[in-house]
Design an enzyme around this catalytic site. Structure first.
Site, PDB file in Angstrom:
ATOM      1  N   GLY A 131       0.832  -1.208   0.000  1.00  0.00           N
ATOM      2  CA  GLY A 131       0.000   0.000   0.000  1.00  0.00           C
ATOM      3  C   GLY A 131       0.862   1.252   0.000  1.00  0.00           C
ATOM      4  O   GLY A 131       1.861   1.309   0.714  1.00  0.00           O
ATOM      5  N   VAL A 172      16.801   8.544  -0.522  1.00  0.00           N
ATOM      6  CA  VAL A 172      17.661   7.397  -0.843  1.00  0.00           C
ATOM      7  C   VAL A 172      18.479   7.723  -2.089  1.00  0.00           C
ATOM      8  O   VAL A 172      19.712   7.526  -2.129  1.00  0.00           O
ATOM      9  CB  VAL A 172      16.809   6.120  -1.075  1.00  0.00           C
ATOM     10  CG1 VAL A 172      17.668   4.984  -1.618  1.00  0.00           C
ATOM     11  CG2 VAL A 172      16.103   5.691   0.213  1.00  0.00           C
ATOM     12  N   ARG A 178       1.135  -5.239  -5.417  1.00  0.00           N
ATOM     13  CA  ARG A 178       1.310  -6.420  -4.567  1.00  0.00           C
ATOM     14  C   ARG A 178       1.468  -7.594  -5.530  1.00  0.00           C
ATOM     15  O   ARG A 178       0.532  -7.936  -6.235  1.00  0.00           O
ATOM     16  CB  ARG A 178       0.096  -6.613  -3.662  1.00  0.00           C
ATOM     17  CG  ARG A 178      -0.228  -5.385  -2.764  1.00  0.00           C
ATOM     18  CD  ARG A 178      -1.319  -5.728  -1.754  1.00  0.00           C
ATOM     19  NE  ARG A 178      -2.057  -4.579  -1.278  1.00  0.00           N
ATOM     20  CZ  ARG A 178      -1.773  -3.899  -0.149  1.00  0.00           C
ATOM     21  NH1 ARG A 178      -0.744  -4.227   0.576  1.00  0.00           N
ATOM     22  NH2 ARG A 178      -2.518  -2.891   0.223  1.00  0.00           N
ATOM     23  N   GLY A 238       5.459  -1.824   3.775  1.00  0.00           N
ATOM     24  CA  GLY A 238       4.976  -2.275   5.075  1.00  0.00           C
ATOM     25  C   GLY A 238       5.361  -3.713   5.360  1.00  0.00           C
ATOM     26  O   GLY A 238       6.305  -4.266   4.776  1.00  0.00           O
ATOM     27  N   ASP A 239       4.588  -4.318   6.212  1.00  0.00           N
ATOM     28  CA  ASP A 239       4.845  -5.665   6.693  1.00  0.00           C
ATOM     29  C   ASP A 239       5.034  -6.690   5.562  1.00  0.00           C
ATOM     30  O   ASP A 239       6.017  -7.434   5.540  1.00  0.00           O
ATOM     31  CB  ASP A 239       3.640  -6.045   7.575  1.00  0.00           C
ATOM     32  CG  ASP A 239       3.851  -7.315   8.325  1.00  0.00           C
ATOM     33  OD1 ASP A 239       4.439  -7.245   9.405  1.00  0.00           O
ATOM     34  OD2 ASP A 239       3.424  -8.369   7.820  1.00  0.00           O
ATOM     35  N   THR A 264       4.254   2.819   5.613  1.00  0.00           N
ATOM     36  CA  THR A 264       2.856   2.388   5.740  1.00  0.00           C
ATOM     37  C   THR A 264       2.122   3.347   6.662  1.00  0.00           C
ATOM     38  O   THR A 264       2.695   3.808   7.654  1.00  0.00           O
ATOM     39  CB  THR A 264       2.741   0.953   6.305  1.00  0.00           C
ATOM     40  OG1 THR A 264       1.379   0.720   6.697  1.00  0.00           O
ATOM     41  CG2 THR A 264       3.612   0.706   7.523  1.00  0.00           C
ATOM     42  N   ASP A 310       2.442  -0.143  12.064  1.00  0.00           N
ATOM     43  CA  ASP A 310       2.382  -1.440  12.750  1.00  0.00           C
ATOM     44  C   ASP A 310       3.684  -2.231  12.680  1.00  0.00           C
ATOM     45  O   ASP A 310       3.675  -3.445  12.899  1.00  0.00           O
ATOM     46  CB  ASP A 310       1.221  -2.271  12.175  1.00  0.00           C
ATOM     47  CG  ASP A 310       1.382  -2.546  10.688  1.00  0.00           C
ATOM     48  OD1 ASP A 310       2.232  -1.886  10.044  1.00  0.00           O
ATOM     49  OD2 ASP A 310       0.670  -3.402  10.162  1.00  0.00           O
ATOM     50  N   MET A 334      -8.457   3.021   8.775  1.00  0.00           N
ATOM     51  CA  MET A 334      -7.609   1.892   8.368  1.00  0.00           C
ATOM     52  C   MET A 334      -6.658   1.500   9.493  1.00  0.00           C
ATOM     53  O   MET A 334      -6.691   2.068  10.576  1.00  0.00           O
ATOM     54  CB  MET A 334      -6.837   2.265   7.103  1.00  0.00           C
ATOM     55  CG  MET A 334      -7.661   2.215   5.841  1.00  0.00           C
ATOM     56  SD  MET A 334      -6.603   2.490   4.399  1.00  0.00           S
ATOM     57  CE  MET A 334      -7.711   1.988   3.095  1.00  0.00           C
ATOM     58  N   GLY A 335      -5.805   0.554   9.182  1.00  0.00           N
ATOM     59  CA  GLY A 335      -4.815   0.111  10.173  1.00  0.00           C
ATOM     60  C   GLY A 335      -4.485  -1.363  10.036  1.00  0.00           C
ATOM     61  O   GLY A 335      -3.720  -1.894  10.828  1.00  0.00           O
ATOM     62  N   ARG A 336      -5.115  -2.020   9.067  1.00  0.00           N
ATOM     63  CA  ARG A 336      -4.948  -3.469   8.885  1.00  0.00           C
ATOM     64  C   ARG A 336      -5.350  -4.157  10.179  1.00  0.00           C
ATOM     65  O   ARG A 336      -6.523  -4.139  10.491  1.00  0.00           O
ATOM     66  CB  ARG A 336      -3.521  -3.794   8.448  1.00  0.00           C
ATOM     67  CG  ARG A 336      -3.426  -4.922   7.474  1.00  0.00           C
ATOM     68  CD  ARG A 336      -2.098  -4.955   6.767  1.00  0.00           C
ATOM     69  NE  ARG A 336      -0.999  -4.873   7.689  1.00  0.00           N
ATOM     70  CZ  ARG A 336      -0.262  -5.894   8.086  1.00  0.00           C
ATOM     71  NH1 ARG A 336      -0.497  -7.098   7.602  1.00  0.00           N
ATOM     72  NH2 ARG A 336       0.722  -5.741   8.941  1.00  0.00           N
ATOM     73  N   GLU A 355     -15.046  10.431  21.468  1.00  0.00           N
ATOM     74  CA  GLU A 355     -15.470   9.904  22.764  1.00  0.00           C
ATOM     75  C   GLU A 355     -14.842   8.543  23.055  1.00  0.00           C
ATOM     76  O   GLU A 355     -14.674   8.160  24.203  1.00  0.00           O
ATOM     77  CB  GLU A 355     -17.002   9.777  22.816  1.00  0.00           C
ATOM     78  CG  GLU A 355     -17.726  11.061  23.178  1.00  0.00           C
ATOM     79  CD  GLU A 355     -17.500  12.204  22.194  1.00  0.00           C
ATOM     80  OE1 GLU A 355     -17.472  11.930  20.981  1.00  0.00           O
ATOM     81  OE2 GLU A 355     -17.344  13.354  22.633  1.00  0.00           O
TER      82      GLU A 355
HETATM   83  O1  F6P Z   1      -1.445  -1.296   4.845  1.00  0.00           O
HETATM   84  C1  F6P Z   1      -2.037  -0.107   4.418  1.00  0.00           C
HETATM   85  C2  F6P Z   1      -3.515  -0.283   4.190  1.00  0.00           C
HETATM   86  O2  F6P Z   1      -4.066   0.958   3.825  1.00  0.00           O
HETATM   87  C3  F6P Z   1      -4.291  -0.888   5.362  1.00  0.00           C
HETATM   88  O3  F6P Z   1      -4.572   0.052   6.365  1.00  0.00           O
HETATM   89  C4  F6P Z   1      -5.503  -1.426   4.665  1.00  0.00           C
HETATM   90  O4  F6P Z   1      -6.076  -2.479   5.381  1.00  0.00           O
HETATM   91  C5  F6P Z   1      -4.968  -1.907   3.342  1.00  0.00           C
HETATM   92  O5  F6P Z   1      -3.742  -1.211   3.123  1.00  0.00           O
HETATM   93  C6  F6P Z   1      -5.862  -1.689   2.160  1.00  0.00           C
HETATM   94  O6  F6P Z   1      -5.268  -2.244   1.043  1.00  0.00           O
HETATM   95  P1  F6P Z   1      -5.749  -1.974  -0.454  1.00  0.00           P
HETATM   96  O7  F6P Z   1      -5.314  -0.590  -0.848  1.00  0.00           O
HETATM   97  O8  F6P Z   1      -5.058  -3.029  -1.239  1.00  0.00           O
HETATM   98  O9  F6P Z   1      -7.237  -2.075  -0.457  1.00  0.00           O
END
Ligand code: F6P
Length: 326
Positions: A14, A26, A75, A105-106, A129, A133, A173-175, A191
């Site tokens: 992402g 870089v 991806r 990211g991960d 990312t 995370d 978001m946040g996976r 809240e």
């Molecule tokens: O890892 C970044 C992120 O935006 C997550 O927060 C989310 O779950 C995911 O990627 C969404 O992926 P995509 O853009 O492939 O729908």
């Protein structure tokens, strides 16, 4: 290890605001230190498909302020296969690339780790990312911008929530991580935040409502981290409609809004420091580490740690949120 002459750079997974600032850092740090640079388009997919071009300082002019990634991202399903790895390695050799800098990211760092375990390729990762995370770094590139975007959106939703005296569930978001939800809630004066890190222990919705939620207020905003564990904003709204029909409930899913926009100063500075540190790391003979920031110092985090360990969320933040939302 053979001397490194040419460094390939790619963005993967992402996109995140600040990736361009990282590409710039870089590229320019590498050229400053006497390396050649090649830009690899569309992440690992481009490494397999040989979408690789020479990068000079002017290739990264005027990009520090742009969201997204000029290198594009993807991806790749093919890359993790033995054939994918072989093809990627063959293209690296063909292009004379001796080391890689991977921004992602991960999933992207997992891909880097597997590749480096099979082929003798020095790889440095940069945490790119919005999810924040990755273990071993206090911040990831893009997180601060996404947090600011969330705050901007919630400020606007609060206006209408107050006018109509409604309860809003806003999904962020946040996976599988609650950093955006929790800190987004604190920053926007929400809240409550419903996050996956504690969902397994308590029924956060029941707790929220039974604790006299909305006793003193007409409208309420609850940030919900996307995750099957929290049930997402839609799931929670459904429950409230059934179990607490006295509330007028609405849902907003912020979605990919959170991934765009010009990076904040903090993300640009972080990306510049980390991008520069990636080249220092290669000059020091480091390999297969992610650049992190810990207590404002640059650190090297082995891939195995960055991706394997769950990054803990600071539960004090949850207490602060509770205390401030009375
Ligand atoms: O890892 C970044 C992120 O935006 C997550 O927060 C989310 O779950 C995911 O990627 C969404 O992926 P995509 O853009 O492939 O729908």
């Amino acid at each position: 290890m053979a001397a490194i002459k040419t460094i390939g750079i790619l963005t993967s997974g992402g996109d995140a605001p600040g990736m361009n600032a990282a590409i710039r850092a870089v590229t320019r740090s590498a050229i400053f230190s006497g390396f050649k640079v090649k830009g690899i388009y569309r992440g690992y997919k481009g490494l397999i498909d040989d979408e690789i071009v020479d990068f000079h300082t002017q290739n990264v002019s005027n990009i520090i302020q742009q969201g997204g990634t000029i290198l594009k991202t993807a991806r790749s399903k093919e890359f993790p296969t033995p054939e994918g790895h072989q093809q990627a390695y063959d293209n690296m050799k063909k292009e004379g690339i001796d080391a890689l800098v991977v921004i992602g990211g991960d999933g992207s760092l997992t891909g880097a780790r597997q590749f480096a375990s099979e082929y003798d390729v020095p790889i440095i990762g940069l945490p790119g990312t919005i999810d924040n995370d990755l273990y071993g770094t206090d911040h990831t590139i893009g997180y601060d911008t996404a947090l600011n975007t969330i705050m901007w959106c919630v400020d606007r939703i609060r206006d209408t929530a107050t006018s109509h005296e409604r309860l809003f569930f806003i999904e962020v978001m946040g996976r599988n991580a609650g950093f955006l939800a929790l800190n987004g809630a604190i920053a926007s004066g929400a809240e409550a935040a419903i996050i996956p890190e504690i969902s397994t222990e308590v029924d956060q919705l029941a707790e929220l409502i039974q604790n006299g939620f909305r006793k003193t207020k007409n409208s309420s905003i609850v940030l919900v981290a996307e995750s099957p564990i929290t049930g997402g904003a839609m799931g929670l709204a459904e429950r409230v409609r059934k179990e607490y029909p006295q509330y007028d409930v609405r849902v907003t899913i912020l979605g990919h809004l959170q991934r765009g926009g010009s990076p904040t100063a903090q993300d640009r500075i972080l990306a510049s420091r980390m991008g520069s540190a990636a080249i220092d790391a290669l000059l020091e003979g480091q390999r297969n580490v992610m650049i992190g920031d810990a207590n404002d110092e640059i650190v090297y985090v082995p891939f195995s740690k960055a991706i394997k360990n769950d990054k803990p969320i600071d539960c004090d933040l949850l207490n602060i949120l509770r205390r401030l939302s009375i």
